[in-house]
Design an enzyme around this catalytic site. Structure first.
Site, PDB file in Angstrom:
ATOM      1  N   ALA A   1     -24.471   7.707   0.844  1.00  0.00           N
ATOM      2  CA  ALA A   1     -23.993   7.018  -0.359  1.00  0.00           C
ATOM      3  C   ALA A   1     -22.591   7.521  -0.687  1.00  0.00           C
ATOM      4  O   ALA A   1     -22.412   8.694  -1.018  1.00  0.00           O
ATOM      5  CB  ALA A   1     -24.921   7.267  -1.534  1.00  0.00           C
ATOM      6  N   LYS A   2     -21.627   6.652  -0.577  1.00  0.00           N
ATOM      7  CA  LYS A   2     -20.236   6.979  -0.922  1.00  0.00           C
ATOM      8  C   LYS A   2     -20.015   6.558  -2.370  1.00  0.00           C
ATOM      9  O   LYS A   2     -20.088   5.388  -2.706  1.00  0.00           O
ATOM     10  CB  LYS A   2     -19.284   6.225   0.010  1.00  0.00           C
ATOM     11  CG  LYS A   2     -17.799   6.400  -0.256  1.00  0.00           C
ATOM     12  CD  LYS A   2     -17.007   5.601   0.787  1.00  0.00           C
ATOM     13  CE  LYS A   2     -15.509   5.753   0.639  1.00  0.00           C
ATOM     14  NZ  LYS A   2     -14.954   4.899  -0.425  1.00  0.00           N
ATOM     15  N   VAL A   3     -19.770   7.550  -3.231  1.00  0.00           N
ATOM     16  CA  VAL A   3     -19.654   7.278  -4.663  1.00  0.00           C
ATOM     17  C   VAL A   3     -18.423   7.972  -5.233  1.00  0.00           C
ATOM     18  O   VAL A   3     -17.889   8.919  -4.652  1.00  0.00           O
ATOM     19  CB  VAL A   3     -20.907   7.750  -5.432  1.00  0.00           C
ATOM     20  CG1 VAL A   3     -22.137   6.974  -4.986  1.00  0.00           C
ATOM     21  CG2 VAL A   3     -21.127   9.262  -5.280  1.00  0.00           C
TER      22      VAL A   3
ATOM     23  N   TYR B   1     -20.635   1.188  -5.384  1.00  0.00           N
ATOM     24  CA  TYR B   1     -19.639   1.101  -6.444  1.00  0.00           C
ATOM     25  C   TYR B   1     -20.089   0.163  -7.558  1.00  0.00           C
ATOM     26  O   TYR B   1     -19.777  -1.034  -7.531  1.00  0.00           O
ATOM     27  CB  TYR B   1     -18.315   0.578  -5.880  1.00  0.00           C
ATOM     28  CG  TYR B   1     -17.558   1.524  -4.981  1.00  0.00           C
ATOM     29  CD1 TYR B   1     -17.864   2.877  -4.915  1.00  0.00           C
ATOM     30  CD2 TYR B   1     -16.519   1.055  -4.186  1.00  0.00           C
ATOM     31  CE1 TYR B   1     -17.166   3.731  -4.099  1.00  0.00           C
ATOM     32  CE2 TYR B   1     -15.796   1.908  -3.367  1.00  0.00           C
ATOM     33  CZ  TYR B   1     -16.119   3.248  -3.322  1.00  0.00           C
ATOM     34  OH  TYR B   1     -15.425   4.107  -2.510  1.00  0.00           O
TER      35      TYR B   1
ATOM     36  N   MET C   1     -23.405   3.308   2.538  1.00  0.00           N
ATOM     37  CA  MET C   1     -23.177   2.362   1.444  1.00  0.00           C
ATOM     38  C   MET C   1     -22.016   2.838   0.579  1.00  0.00           C
ATOM     39  O   MET C   1     -22.046   3.948   0.050  1.00  0.00           O
ATOM     40  CB  MET C   1     -24.427   2.212   0.563  1.00  0.00           C
ATOM     41  CG  MET C   1     -24.202   1.218  -0.602  1.00  0.00           C
ATOM     42  SD  MET C   1     -25.532   1.184  -1.832  1.00  0.00           S
ATOM     43  CE  MET C   1     -26.812   0.326  -0.923  1.00  0.00           C
TER      44      MET C   1
END
Length: 262
Positions: free
Chosen positions: A176-178, A146, A143
Site C-alpha cells: 500500500a503506497k500512501v 489515494y 496499490m
C-alpha cells in the site's frame, strides 16, 4: 501465489520503489529544473542502485527502455494513469493489461485507487480484475491508495491514511503506497490497519535532504516497510548520494543523521 517476500521487488522484507510515472501524471513540468531526466535512460541508470528494489513506469516507457535494463532493474508496471489535464472527479485510465506487462518482463504491477471519488466503484472493480490477473502470473500488486475526491476533505488526515492502508488490505494488494499522515504515531496506526500488507510512504514533492530523510526514518520507525519515491531522488543534482542515504535508513535501519554523515 508467491509470497511477496520471495519476489524480486522486496529486499530483506523492505521495498524501495523508484517511480517515474510523472511524465504522464504531472507532465513535463516535473523535469523543468532537471532537463536531463526527461530522458528515461537517465532515471533507469539511477534505478540500478542497490537500494532500489523496483522502478515504476508506464507502458510506453517500459516498452521503449526496459529491455536495455532488464538484467539490472526490476520493473513495476504502472497499469493505470491519467494526465493532470483531466478536470473531472479523480479517476485513472487503465492503459495496459497485466498479461502484456508480464510479457514485457514485469516483476510487479501497480494500480492507483482513488477511494472517495465518484468513480470509486468503477476503480474498485478495475482493481479486482488487475489483482486477480496478477495472481495468475505470480506478480505482486502495489496499490497507490489515494483517497481523493468529493468524499475526502483532507487526504493526509491520519484517519484517512489508516483507511487507505485498510482498503489496500481489504481489496487484496500486497503493498500500500500512501501519503505520510504527519506523525510517526499516525503512521504506526496506518501500518497496523494494513495487516499483512506492506505499507510504504509516497515520496511526494522534493524537500530538503534532512527533512525528507528524517520523515523516512520516522516512517520506518513506525513499522512501515519502505517507500515509493520519485522526485525526491531524480530531481536532485546527486541522486546517488540520496539513494546511498536511503539504503542506510530503509535497508539497514540507520538514522537520518547517520546516513547523511556518510
Amino acid at each position: 501465489m508467491i509470497p511477496i517476500d520471495d519476489t524480486p521487488i522486496v529486499r530483506d522484507g523492505r521495498v524501495l520503489i523508484l517511480a517515474m510515472d510523472h511524465g504522464l501524471e504531472h507532465g513535463p513540468g516535473d523535469f523543468k529544473n532537471v532537463p536531463d531526466k526527461l530522458d528515461p535512460t537517465t532515471v533507469f541508470d539511477i534505478a540500478t542502485h542497490d537500494a532500489v528494489t523496483a522502478m515504476a513506469v508506464q507502458k510506453g516507457v517500459a516498452e521503449e527502455y526496459y529491455p536495455s535494463y532488464e538484467d539490472d532493474v526490476n520493473l513495476l508496471a504502472k497499469i493505470n494513469g491519467t494526465s493532470n489535464l483531466w478536470m473531472g472527479e479523480p479517476d485513472s485510465a487503465v492503459n495496459w493489461s497485466v498479461e502484456y506487462a508480464a510479457e514485457l518482463g514485469a516483476d510487479a504491477v501497480g494500480f492507483t485507487v482513488y477511494s472517495g471519488s465518484n468513480h470509486e466503484v468503477e476503480m474498485f472493480e478495475e482493481f479486482r480484475d488487475v489483482q486477480e490477473q496478477a495472481r495468475e502470473h505470480d506478480l505482486p500488486v502495489v496499490m497507490w491508495s489515494y483517497p481523493r475526491g468529493q468524499g475526502v476533505k483532507n487526504d493526509t488526515k491520519p484517519s484517512t491514511i489508516s483507511y487507505a492502508t485498510r482498503i489496500a488490505l481489504e481489496l487484496g494488494a500486497d503493498v500500500a503506497k500512501v501519503k505520510y499522515p504527519g506523525s510517526k504515531e499516525a503512521m504506526a496506526h496506518a501500518v497496523r490497519c494494513a495487516g499483512g500488507v506492506k505499507a510504504v510512504m509516497s515520496g511526494g514533492s522534493k524537500t530538503s535532504d534532512h527533512k525528507f530523510l528524517s520523515t523516512v526514518e520516522a516512517v520506518m520507525d513506525a513499522g512501515a516497510k519502505g517507500l515509493a519515491v520519485g522526485r525526491n531522488v531524480w530531481q536532485r543534482e546527486d541522486p546517488t548520494r540520496l539513494l546511498d542515504a536511503l539504503e542506510k535508513i530503509v535497508h539497514e535501519s540507520e538514522t537520518a543523521d547517520t546516513a547523511l554523515e556518510a
